[in-house]
Design an enzyme around this catalytic site. Sequence first.
Site, PDB file in Angstrom:
ATOM      1  N   ASP A 460      48.165  18.776  29.009  1.00  0.00           N
ATOM      2  CA  ASP A 460      47.877  17.534  29.705  1.00  0.00           C
ATOM      3  C   ASP A 460      46.943  16.720  28.807  1.00  0.00           C
ATOM      4  OD1 ASP A 460      47.724  15.565  31.643  1.00  0.00           O
ATOM      5  OD2 ASP A 460      47.400  16.973  33.290  1.00  0.00           O
ATOM      6  N   ALA A 461      46.589  15.530  29.226  1.00  0.00           N
ATOM      7  CA  ALA A 461      45.803  14.620  28.389  1.00  0.00           C
ATOM      8  C   ALA A 461      44.525  15.301  27.907  1.00  0.00           C
ATOM      9  CB  ALA A 461      45.465  13.358  29.166  1.00  0.00           C
TER      10      ALA A 461
END
Length: 755
Positions: A460-461
């Site tokens: 994820d980010a």
Amino acid sequence: MGVSGCGKTTIGDLVARELGVPFLDGDSLHPVENVAKMAAGIPLTDEDRWPWLATVGGALATAGAGGLVLACSALKRSYRDAIRAQAPDTVFLHLHGSKDVLGARLEGRSGHFMPAALLDSQLATLEPLEADESGVVVDIAAPVDQVVSEALAGLAGTAAPAAAAMAPPGTEPSGPFLVDLKAAPFNLDDDAIAWVDATLDSMTLEEKIGQLFINHNNDYSPEYLDGVLDNYHVGGMRYRPGPSAAVQEHIRYAQSRTKVPLLVASNPEMGGAGSCDDGTFVSTHLQAGSHPDKSIARQMGQVAGVETAALGCNWAFAPIVDIHYNWRNTVISTRSFGNTPEIVVERAKEYFDGISESPTVCAMKHFPGDGIDERDQHVVTSYNTLGYEEWNTSYGHVYREMIGHGVQSIMIGHIGAPELSRHFRPGLADRDILPATLAPELLQDLLRGELGFNGLILTDASQMIGLAQAMKRRDLVPATIAAGCDMFLFFRNPAEDFQYMLDGYKAGIITEERLHDALRRILALKASLGLHTKARGTLVPAVEALDLIGSDAHRAIAAQIAGKTVTLVKDTANNLPITPGTHKRIRLYGISGGSDFTRADPLAYLDTVKDELEKAGFEVHLFKTADQREVAGETGINFMSVISEEATGDYADKYDAAFVFANVKGFAQEAAIRIKWSTPMAAEIPWYVTEVPTVFVSLNQPNHLIDVPMVKTAIHAHAGSVEAIRATIEKIQGKSEFQGTFNENVFCDSFDTKL
């Protein structure tokens, strides 16, 4: 193998550790229907078992070069034959015990599917290993360590004692979970594999490192893209949403400039909305799970696929397969299909099938699963605290189903899973529990090993604090790839992160084998989309394709879904219907979470609400907060004066009913979202429920009754779109029926919310 209570999980896990191979409990492969039967004390039929046995055999057959120890009852010869049909070299270790020993063990167990009452049935069914079956029988009456020793000795004497794990060094690949390009989800032919290999061979080291990154494009200018592509050689991109024409041209330029075709990602969690400013909002995930019609999720996927493909996107960061168990969790409260594995699996498959009609691959998220912890991984590491068995029958079931359904990639959440990590790493200290993005036991042993995922894994980010708080940036960047992620989502500082990754490779943190396996998966995902066969000028559709975005046909789908999913949560005072004929004068209140990172007016939706109410024939009196009145130029205003003006004895003489429309949103700024009133003891808080009929409408979050339990009529409209607001006002008037459904999370575990 053996009947319930013989110790298959305990002994199997210990044997696997001694052999240095993964362990998988076959019970975790049962479909939920089988689990429900067993928990209810209902014996399974052979019709129930055959699909499960095929799955068991498939797990053994695809275990990789290292082999696998799997626990499965396999009581009948025919069951074992079904397993061998998929995995012919399987060796069976039968854990044999007397009825008294087995019965005593079952009486001491808890949290398992099999009631002790079914032991007699299992013993009657058991068919011992026959002479022509490759296997070992061990008596379980001895202490556990002795049983394990005897099992290992017996396995060593069989014809196929986990041969891959015991092979001499150098005879097999050292990594048990290396990618198989011909297998699902890539399914590449020889030509595509040749392209993967040739492309990999042609890359410089810097180009290889660059492929691991997915850039977030913060600028649409060609000069910006030139810098990203020339300096960092990225493998993928996401972009900041804007007008569809600008987005498409941006993607077209990027694809024209890159050496290797790009994976271009979007976040189509609600249809086309979110991928460009003019995309169609179809529904939220929760909305798609709030009606018996499962095709709503498919329609959301179809519109998402058509509109994002028109832009030139080819990778969807969706569907979301989290399970919303905790009503306090607001990061996935509207982004989950529901609060059970069954609804999540059903709707996620529909979404996947719908979006797959377009040239798009999916990244489901957020492994190992959000929805237990109330906190948001954007601002703090959160945790999935379920035990191994409970996780397997909930989140594990969802992931197995979706992997089997063909999902191509999985986004890893910055979510720790203490009990899962300790299952694979016994004794792991609290301080050593890491988010899944950094945990090889979760990515390799569980996701690659037990779940058999052959596709691409991405983080994820990386700016999320759930990851950033775990270790220094220079360490965590390469550690994600070393742990088992294949791509790294978003630079924080491009030059720094690129160098950290390169340094990690040069220092041996990322091995040559791990780097090349990740690159082969990245290139394979591109080849599975056919990007390697398309002329560079055709990777992005013609400008005319933009006519599909926000089209009348798509807006009609959105309106139809809004009509189906607007949900009446409660109307305990029988306030409805409310019409201009019965309640002409409406006091309208708006509630928002304040402005967010988009900087848009958080109360702009009230213009739509007021307009639709007036079109319906209501006379609308819009409440203004102290701040709004001061901005408009009034002086001498404070929250006490507003309360005094609003809460007067003649309230019911001025207004016939009160409508409260709440559009409370938030993103990555707090761990959980609740209503924040405009002032202390604010005048808009529904004190007026004792004065006039009051209707509370949520346009977003489903958990507001914890803050407004006094309202007797509550509606969840799911969205602030024109379609949802219009449908809600029609239903308030009784012009159409409420059709939406809800789960118990709406009542927030509090008795007063139901009154």
